[in-house]
Design an enzyme around this catalytic site. Sequence first.
Site, mmCIF file in Angstrom:
data_model
loop_
_atom_site.group_PDB
_atom_site.id
_atom_site.type_symbol
_atom_site.label_atom_id
_atom_site.label_comp_id
_atom_site.label_asym_id
_atom_site.label_seq_id
_atom_site.Cartn_x
_atom_site.Cartn_y
_atom_site.Cartn_z
ATOM 1 C CD GLU A 49 36.375 33.400 41.648
ATOM 2 O OE1 GLU A 49 34.760 32.446 42.030
ATOM 3 O OE2 GLU A 49 36.871 33.017 40.760
ATOM 4 C CG ASP A 60 25.643 34.110 40.700
ATOM 5 O OD1 ASP A 60 27.039 33.863 40.048
ATOM 6 O OD2 ASP A 60 25.860 35.417 40.567
ATOM 7 C CE1 TYR A 174 34.943 30.770 35.596
ATOM 8 C CE2 TYR A 174 35.534 32.299 37.637
ATOM 9 C CZ TYR A 174 34.624 31.520 36.808
ATOM 10 O OH TYR A 174 33.613 30.722 37.502
#
Length: 271
Positions: A49, A60, A174
Site C-alpha cells: 500500500e 491516521d 480491509y
Amino acid sequence: MSRIRHTFAELKRSGRGGFIPFIPAGDPDLATSELLLVELAAAGADIIELGIPFSDPVADGEVIQRASERALQNGVTLRDGLACVARAKQHIDVPVVLFSYFNPLLQFGLDRLPNEAKQAGIDAVLVTDLIPEEAQPWTETLYQHELDPIFLVAPTTSDERLARIARQARGFIYAVSRAGVTGARDEMTRDAETLVQRVRTVSDLPVAVGFGVSTPEQVRDIWRFADAAVVGSAIVREIEKLAKSPNLVNRIGEFTRSLLATRQTGEATIK
C-alpha cells in the site's frame, strides 16, 4: 482475475498468510520511497500500500500524520506518487494499492485518475473516507479500468453496510482491527477475528486485517483467522527513526523480514 486476487489464490495454494506493508509516498523523500517499494517486495511483501499525503488524515494516528506532513512539506503530490510507482514497477511485480483520502483524487481529476493509475502500474485504490453509499459511480469507473476498489470495514460497521460493501468491493476487504485511528498497539483485540467472521458471511473475497499490527506475533495471529496482515504505522515509525541514516532502506528491509520471521509454509490457516 485481478492481480490481487491471483496473489491471494497463490497464497492459498501455498498455505501461507499474506503480508501487506504500508508506506507513505515522499517520506523522507520520493527517491527513498521508490527504493522502499523495491526493498519491501524483496523482503516478502505480497501486496504494497502506498499512501498519498493529505493535509487532514483523520483516520491516521500520529505516526502517519507526521509522515504525511513531512511529505507535504516536500511538495509531494498524487502525481508524484504515481510516478514513484511507475519507476518502482520497472523492478518489481508486486501489486500496489493506492491508499488515499478522496480530496487528492478529486483535485487530480476523477475522470483521468483511473487511466493514469493503471498506466503507472497501480492495481487497486483504497479511499479511506469514501462511504459505500456514495461510492458506486467511482467503483464502476475503477471496474472499467480493471482496478480493484478496496473498502475498509470496522467492528462498528453494521450488517447492512457490510453487505453493501461486499457488493462493491474487489480484490480484498480491509478489516480494521478496532475502532479508532491507525497506530501500533502492543495487543490485538478479539474484535478483529469476529469482524473477519462477519465479512465471510457476506463475501468470498480475501480479508486483510490492519490498524495496530506491529509485531511478528500479531502478524502470525492474524494469519490464523484472516488471509493477510497489514502493517503500516510500525514501518512508518521505523522510517521516521532512520530518516537520516544512509542505511534506511536496508534497515527497513531487515525490520520487515523480522515481522515475517515466523512465516512458514502451512502455518497460516487460510479460509
